[in-house]
Write a protein that holds these residues in place. Structure first.
Motif, short mmCIF file in Angstrom:
data_model
loop_
_atom_site.label_atom_id
_atom_site.label_comp_id
_atom_site.label_asym_id
_atom_site.label_seq_id
_atom_site.Cartn_x
_atom_site.Cartn_y
_atom_site.Cartn_z
N LEU A 1 1.00 -1.26 -0.02
CA LEU A 1 0.00 0.01 0.13
C LEU A 1 0.80 1.13 -0.19
CD1 LEU A 1 -1.77 -2.31 1.95
CD2 LEU A 1 -3.14 -0.60 2.19
N ARG A 2 0.66 2.01 -0.99
CA ARG A 2 1.79 3.32 -1.17
C ARG A 2 0.60 4.53 -1.31
NH1 ARG A 2 4.71 -0.58 -3.74
NH2 ARG A 2 6.81 -0.60 -2.95
N GLU A 3 0.58 5.58 -0.47
CA GLU A 3 -0.26 6.62 -0.47
C GLU A 3 -1.70 6.11 -0.58
OE1 GLU A 3 1.11 9.74 -3.12
OE2 GLU A 3 3.01 8.76 -3.55
N VAL A 4 -2.03 5.31 0.50
CA VAL A 4 -3.34 4.96 0.64
C VAL A 4 -3.99 5.84 1.89
CG1 VAL A 4 -4.80 3.23 1.12
CG2 VAL A 4 -3.15 3.00 -0.40
N ALA A 5 -5.21 6.21 1.60
CA ALA A 5 -5.95 6.81 2.82
C ALA A 5 -7.37 6.22 3.15
CB ALA A 5 -6.23 8.36 2.37
N PHE A 6 -7.34 5.69 4.38
CA PHE A 6 -8.71 5.29 5.24
C PHE A 6 -9.32 6.62 5.36
CE2 PHE A 6 -5.70 1.58 4.45
CZ PHE A 6 -6.71 0.77 3.93
N VAL A 7 -10.22 6.99 5.03
CA VAL A 7 -10.79 8.30 5.84
C VAL A 7 -12.37 8.06 6.16
CG1 VAL A 7 -11.47 10.85 5.22
CG2 VAL A 7 -9.69 9.56 3.90
N ASP A 8 -12.44 8.55 7.51
CA ASP A 8 -13.90 8.06 8.23
C ASP A 8 -14.31 6.60 7.83
OD1 ASP A 8 -13.81 10.76 9.14
OD2 ASP A 8 -14.79 11.61 7.33
N SER A 9 -13.60 5.71 7.85
CA SER A 9 -13.87 4.32 7.58
C SER A 9 -13.66 3.32 8.88
CB SER A 9 -12.75 3.75 6.53
OG SER A 9 -13.20 4.60 5.27
N VAL A 10 -14.32 2.27 8.96
CA VAL A 10 -14.06 1.25 9.68
C VAL A 10 -13.15 0.07 9.14
CG1 VAL A 10 -15.44 -0.70 11.11
CG2 VAL A 10 -16.29 2.02 11.11
N LEU A 11 -12.12 -0.35 10.09
CA LEU A 11 -11.36 -1.46 9.74
C LEU A 11 -11.51 -2.28 10.92
CD1 LEU A 11 -10.06 1.22 8.41
CD2 LEU A 11 -8.29 -0.22 7.86
N ARG A 12 -12.26 -3.38 10.61
CA ARG A 12 -12.42 -4.51 11.70
C ARG A 12 -11.96 -5.78 11.30
NH1 ARG A 12 -17.98 -4.18 12.32
NH2 ARG A 12 -17.60 -2.41 13.72
#
Length: 218
Positions: free
Chosen positions: A130-141
């Motif tokens: 993963l390069r320059e990846v943004a997780f914005v206002d997300s849920v990672l479960r």
């Protein structure tokens, strides 16, 4: 972090053509195609190539898209349920208000990809890059980053629950703006990441265990 784009904001929006119907095909080229309101059950689209295309309200249940390529694509309200996305390649992609559940994405490459308001549950990203990846206002479960390489990855406003980083390699990863930082394993592999003071205090017991340090009061 910029806001997600609307369909009309895409530079290729005026050139999009509605998908003609039928299923997704292996080794097929999909250029400037708009997939809208479709459900694909057990699609077999390995090695397919999606370029300057859009997905709106699409559901993929199971199936195989192994080694597919997604270049300059926009996905809104898309569901990947138990889909094989192993060794896929993503470049300049935007994923908005979408969900990935029980999805295998190990060995994939994600470059300049943004997830806005997404939900990732039991997603396997082992050995991914993963390069320059943004997780914005997300849920990672229950997301597994084991053995993955993360460079320039950010998590603004996102909630991480039971995420795993065993054997991961991190560089310029920034957790400071995450809403919650729940890391289950791999605390000893967080070198190269930046966290806030409050996050450091919360993670201190786990860091101590990873270093073999016993912490106890008299």
């Amino acid at each position: 972090m910029r806001a997600p784009r609307e369909l009309v904001d895409l530079p290729y929006a005026s050139h999009l053509e509605a998908h003609a119907g039928g299923g997704l095909e292996r080794d097929e080229d999909y250029d400037v195609v708009h997939f809208r309101g479709r459900e694909f059950d057990e699609p077999d689209a390995g090695n397919a190539r999606f370029t300057e295309s859009a997905f709106t309200a699409v559901k993929l249940s199971g199936g195989v898209l192994r080694r597919a390529r997604f270049n300059d694509v926009w996905l809104h309200a898309v569901q990947f349920i138990g889909t094989d996305l192993v060794e896929t390649r993503w470049l300049d992609a935007e994923v908005v208000n979408s969900a990935l559940a029980g999805t295998a994405v190990f060995g994939a490459e994600l470059n300049r990809v943004a997830f806005f308001g997404c939900k990732l549950v039991s997603v396997n990203l082992r050995d991914a890059r993963l390069r320059e990846v943004a997780f914005v206002d997300s849920v990672l479960r229950d997301v597994d980053f084991g053995g993955a390489e993360l460079t320039g990855v950010t998590f603004p406003g996102s909630t991480l629950e039971d995420t795993r980083f065993d054997g991961a390699r991190l560089k310029k990863v920034d957790f400071r703006d995450a809403a919650a930082l729940g890391i289950a394993t791999g605390h000893d592999c967080l070198g190269g990441a930046t966290i806030g003071l409050a996050q450091a205090l919360d993670l201190a017991p786990a860091f101590a265990r990873a270093l073999g340090v016993t912490v106890k009061d008299r």
